[in-house]
Design a protein around this motif. Structure first.
Motif, PDB file in Angstrom:
ATOM      1  N   TYR A   1      -8.481   0.414 -12.672  1.00  0.00           N
ATOM      2  CA  TYR A   1      -7.490  -0.347 -11.583  1.00  0.00           C
ATOM      3  C   TYR A   1      -6.836  -1.314 -12.320  1.00  0.00           C
ATOM      4  CZ  TYR A   1      -5.743  -2.602  -7.478  1.00  0.00           C
ATOM      5  OH  TYR A   1      -4.917  -3.031  -6.540  1.00  0.00           O
TER       6      TYR A   1
ATOM      7  N   VAL B   1      -7.054  -2.559   3.194  1.00  0.00           N
ATOM      8  CA  VAL B   1      -5.922  -2.507   1.846  1.00  0.00           C
ATOM      9  C   VAL B   1      -5.529  -1.211   1.486  1.00  0.00           C
ATOM     10  CG1 VAL B   1      -5.408  -3.211  -0.213  1.00  0.00           C
ATOM     11  CG2 VAL B   1      -6.693  -4.669   0.942  1.00  0.00           C
ATOM     12  N   ARG B   2      -6.626  -0.418   1.642  1.00  0.00           N
ATOM     13  CA  ARG B   2      -6.452   1.246   1.221  1.00  0.00           C
ATOM     14  C   ARG B   2      -5.838   1.851   2.510  1.00  0.00           C
ATOM     15  NH1 ARG B   2     -12.093   0.930  -0.519  1.00  0.00           N
ATOM     16  NH2 ARG B   2     -12.093   0.657  -2.722  1.00  0.00           N
TER      17      ARG B   2
ATOM     18  N   PRO C   1     -11.254  -4.451   1.458  1.00  0.00           N
ATOM     19  CA  PRO C   1     -10.831  -3.370   0.746  1.00  0.00           C
ATOM     20  C   PRO C   1     -10.263  -2.124   1.492  1.00  0.00           C
ATOM     21  CG  PRO C   1     -12.678  -4.626  -0.068  1.00  0.00           C
ATOM     22  CD  PRO C   1     -12.301  -5.142   1.084  1.00  0.00           C
TER      23      PRO C   1
ATOM     24  N   VAL D   1      -0.704  -9.406  -1.733  1.00  0.00           N
ATOM     25  CA  VAL D   1      -1.477  -8.205  -1.481  1.00  0.00           C
ATOM     26  C   VAL D   1      -0.491  -6.969  -1.074  1.00  0.00           C
ATOM     27  CG1 VAL D   1      -3.346  -6.676  -0.536  1.00  0.00           C
ATOM     28  CG2 VAL D   1      -3.678  -9.200  -0.779  1.00  0.00           C
TER      29      VAL D   1
ATOM     30  N   ASN E   1      -8.966 -15.246   7.204  1.00  0.00           N
ATOM     31  CA  ASN E   1      -9.634 -13.823   7.511  1.00  0.00           C
ATOM     32  C   ASN E   1     -10.635 -13.907   8.448  1.00  0.00           C
ATOM     33  OD1 ASN E   1      -7.902 -12.688   5.309  1.00  0.00           O
ATOM     34  ND2 ASN E   1      -9.730 -12.478   3.998  1.00  0.00           N
TER      35      ASN E   1
END
Lengths: 79, 271
Positions: free
Chosen positions: B17, B196-197, B193, B38, B237
């Motif tokens: 990555y 995000v995916r 994460p 992001v 967040n």
């Protein structure tokens, strides 16, 4: 059975010390450094490099794309 | 067996990555922990994976992401405040083979640009619209936006948003989902994460829809603005999870293609 080992490289000048990668890491590998970079941010770095599994979580949540992740499979000999 | 050293792991062949090739080397001007970074990265990764760098045109808004053309190495156009869908429409109609996307914040898309947003989706333009909803006007100093939550303190509503004076937060994604021209309408976030995916999958699907000419794809990304909210990124967040997700639930709202024109034709309605 192979064991997965990873490593993280943080672009220290690019990092703004937002702490999101530290929170996202499941293995407590990353932490913010005591030192600051040229912009005055506490950059992220590996404190427990032996725990890293190369899961890429830190890289994916990084807003500044300053994390590169490496991963290898290490064969474990059966005793 | 000797312990594996870090230097042995950090080799080009082991890289899994890294920064997308579409992203330029310019450091992002956003505040630390900003969700914009992001989403920029996800758009760059999707363009890289689909190999459409030469065919993609972005339309940048007015807001924090106004200088997005510095960060992604693709063709860009700059639109007046709120008019990105109108500019994207023009570009797509002149160059139907290009992938055209607009990238807007909530002050741009949901406030001054509501008319352009609604009509672009209602016409079923084959564009991708990415909407960053951080419930505040980030660039100008954290003023109240149409999407600001009830009771949320901002610099223009220091005692919290009051429904009697300011009305309700605008769920523009639900409004857009009702329009017949919409093909894919979804709400995502980028705070973990896993999210995000998922968000990357949604953006990829939207760009693929653009190729198929099946209508407008609209992706809302519920985001944070830690400097506008005046808390640190991790707390932002958490605040978003606790306060915004109950009102702005994540997930696909419409997934398919735009309605057929026969459904609304005069001949059909007469029967």
């Amino acid at each position: 059975m192979a064991k997965v080992k990873g490593a993280v490289v943080v672009d220290q000048e690019c990092c703004k010390g937002c702490n999101l990668c530290v929170v996202a890491c499941p293995e407590d590998v990353l932490a913010l450094h005591k030192e600051v970079n040229s912009k005055g941010y506490h950059y992220s770095h590996m404190v427990n490099p032996e725990n890293c599994i190369g899961c890429m979580n830190c890289g994916q949540v990084c807003p500044d794309s300053c994390i590169t992740v490496y991963r290898v499979k290490v064969p474990v000999a059966k005793d | 067996m000797a312990e594996l050293q870090i230097q042995d792991i950090i080799k080009p062949e082991n890289k899994v990555y890294g920064k997308s090739k579409i992203m330029t080397d310019t450091p992002l001007h956003y505040c630390y922990g900003c969700s914009h970074g992001v989403v920029h990265k996800l758009v760059a990764e999707v363009i890289e994976e689909l190999d459409i760098q030469e065919e993609t045109v972005g339309v940048a808004p007015v807001g924090c992401s106004v200088m997005m053309y510095n960060y992604l190495d693709i063709d860009w156009m700059e639109a007046a405040h709120g008019r990105a869908p109108a500019v994207a429409t023009g570009y797509k109609r002149v160059n139907p083979k290009k992938y055209v996307f607009s990238y807007q914040g909530d002050g741009d898309l949901a406030a001054i640009g509501t008319a352009e947003t609604m009509h672009a989706v209602n016409r079923g333009e084959n564009i991708v619209m990415i909407f960053i909803n951080n419930a505040i006007y980030g660039m100008t100093g954290g003023q109240m936006a149409p999407t600001t939550m009830i009771g949320q303190a901002t610099s223009t509503s220091p005692y919290g948003r009051n429904v009697d004076i300011n009305g309700y937060p605008l769920k523009i994604t639900e409004l857009v989902a009702h329009l017949p021209g919409a093909a894919y309408v979804t709400r995502q976030s980028v705070h973990t994460p896993a999210n995000v995916r998922k968000c990357k999958k949604a953006i990829k699907k939207a760009f693929e829809n653009s190729k198929k000419n099946i209508g407008t794809s609209f992706i809302e990304v519920v985001s944070t603005c830690n400097s506008g909210w005046k808390i640190d990124p991790v707390a932002a967040n958490k605040w978003m999870e606790e306060n915004m997700f109950p009102f702005y639930p994540l997930g696909d709202i419409k997934d398919g293609q735009r309605d057929s024109d026969e459904k609304y034709s005069v001949q059909k309605l007469k029967k």
